[in-house]
Write a protein that holds these residues in place. Structure first.
Motif, PDB file in Angstrom:
ATOM      1  N   ASN A 150       0.719  -1.123  -0.391  1.00  0.00           N
ATOM      2  CA  ASN A 150      -0.169   0.019   0.320  1.00  0.00           C
ATOM      3  C   ASN A 150       0.881   1.337   0.253  1.00  0.00           C
ATOM      4  N   PHE A 179      -9.067 -11.891  -0.102  1.00  0.00           N
ATOM      5  CA  PHE A 179     -10.333 -10.741  -0.056  1.00  0.00           C
ATOM      6  C   PHE A 179     -11.455 -11.866   0.562  1.00  0.00           C
ATOM      7  N   HIS A 188     -11.968  -5.374   5.918  1.00  0.00           N
ATOM      8  CA  HIS A 188     -12.079  -4.871   4.904  1.00  0.00           C
ATOM      9  C   HIS A 188     -10.950  -3.199   4.199  1.00  0.00           C
ATOM     10  N   GLU A 190     -10.347  -2.305   1.592  1.00  0.00           N
ATOM     11  CA  GLU A 190     -10.652  -0.929   1.051  1.00  0.00           C
ATOM     12  C   GLU A 190     -10.995   0.031   1.515  1.00  0.00           C
ATOM     13  N   GLU A 191     -10.697  -0.025   3.258  1.00  0.00           N
ATOM     14  CA  GLU A 191     -10.821   0.550   4.008  1.00  0.00           C
ATOM     15  C   GLU A 191      -9.073   0.976   4.587  1.00  0.00           C
ATOM     16  N   PRO A 194      -6.586   0.954   0.237  1.00  0.00           N
ATOM     17  CA  PRO A 194      -6.949   1.503  -0.860  1.00  0.00           C
ATOM     18  C   PRO A 194      -6.030   1.287  -1.683  1.00  0.00           C
ATOM     19  N   TYR A 197      -6.078  -1.833  -2.864  1.00  0.00           N
ATOM     20  CA  TYR A 197      -7.635  -1.873  -3.602  1.00  0.00           C
ATOM     21  C   TYR A 197      -8.027  -2.032  -4.664  1.00  0.00           C
ATOM     22  N   LYS A 198      -7.606  -0.183  -4.767  1.00  0.00           N
ATOM     23  CA  LYS A 198      -7.358  -0.114  -6.276  1.00  0.00           C
ATOM     24  C   LYS A 198      -6.695  -0.762  -7.157  1.00  0.00           C
ATOM     25  N   ASN A 201      -8.075  -4.140  -8.362  1.00  0.00           N
ATOM     26  CA  ASN A 201      -8.859  -3.790  -9.162  1.00  0.00           C
ATOM     27  C   ASN A 201      -8.713  -3.903 -10.225  1.00  0.00           C
TER      28      ASN A 201
END
Length: 225
Positions: A150, A179, A188, A190-191, A194, A197-198, A201
């Motif tokens: 991250n 996930f 979570h 995404e929290e 982030p 997570y991005k 995706n």
């Protein structure tokens, strides 16, 4: 001996490591036949398979267009595939410096993400007795791996240069496992992470990677019957 497909890939229905090889084969448009071993029946320990992979794990590949060359260890296979079949560097670094960084992340995935995520899942779900210290250790290591990623991905879109490479792709299948099940439904990503997570995706929205996800879902469905 004639083969309809360029590669034979030995894997299993659910394990993350064989499917990362499928991702790269598909992205590069290389043809392959899959042989799915039943891990619960220890088919990966059979004498026939151990002749190909003495480590008794999946994946392993046979490249029929390179004198039936056999290779195992998933990230070693990814490197082989791009070194030999990605001359345009669609999924691989082009300069010496970027190749070194690409390999750095492949080693990090193989020594960090895969083992720590796998051990956390094992001790948290399957071990015959609860070992709180082991669960805590591997949970913290799982989060540490994501913290490293991250931090880097907050500053850049991809791990190497300005495009997706096998370094990024090597993380996809263990991300999916984390996930969907390893970290549990109340975690979570995404929290907490982030940028991870991005990044994930962005990778999983690629047509080839979406196709492999659909193939794996079908394989797992058939294996369950």
């Amino acid at each position: 001996m004639s083969h309809g497909k360029q590669f034979t890939l030995y894997g299993d229905a659910g394990g993350p490591n064989p499917w990362k090889v499928v991702l790269v084969l598909t992205e590069l448009g290389l043809t392959y036949e899959s042989i799915f071993l039943n891990i619960s029946k220890q088919e990966q320990k059979s004498p026939e398979y151990l002749k190909l992979n003495p480590n008794g794990r999946v994946p392993a590949i046979i490249d029929h267009e390179n004198d039936n060359f056999v290779l195992w260890e998933s990230n070693a296979i990814l490197l082989y595939l791009v070194d030999r079949y990605d001359k345009d560097h669609k999924l691989s670094a082009a300069t010496d410096a970027e190749k070194a960084i690409q390999n750095q992340w492949l080693f990090f995935q193989a020594s960090g993400q895969g083992p720590y995520f796998g051990q956390f899942f094992w001790f948290n779900r399957y071990h015959s007795e609860k070992v709180p210290s082991a669960i805590e250790r591997y949970y913290k290591e799982t989060e540490r791996v994501y913290s490293v990623l991250n931090d880097v991905l907050t500053k850049q879109e991809w791990l190497v240069g300005d495009k997706i490479t096998i370094a990024d792709i090597s993380f996809i299948t263990w991300n999916k496992a984390a996930f969907n099940s390893i970290l549990g439904p109340d975690y979570h990503v995404e929290e907490k992470f982030p940028a991870v997570y991005k990044w994930n995706n962005a990778m999983t929205s690629r047509p080839a990677i979406k196709l492999v996800s659909e193939i794996q879902a079908e394989v797992r469905k058939n294996a369950a019957h």
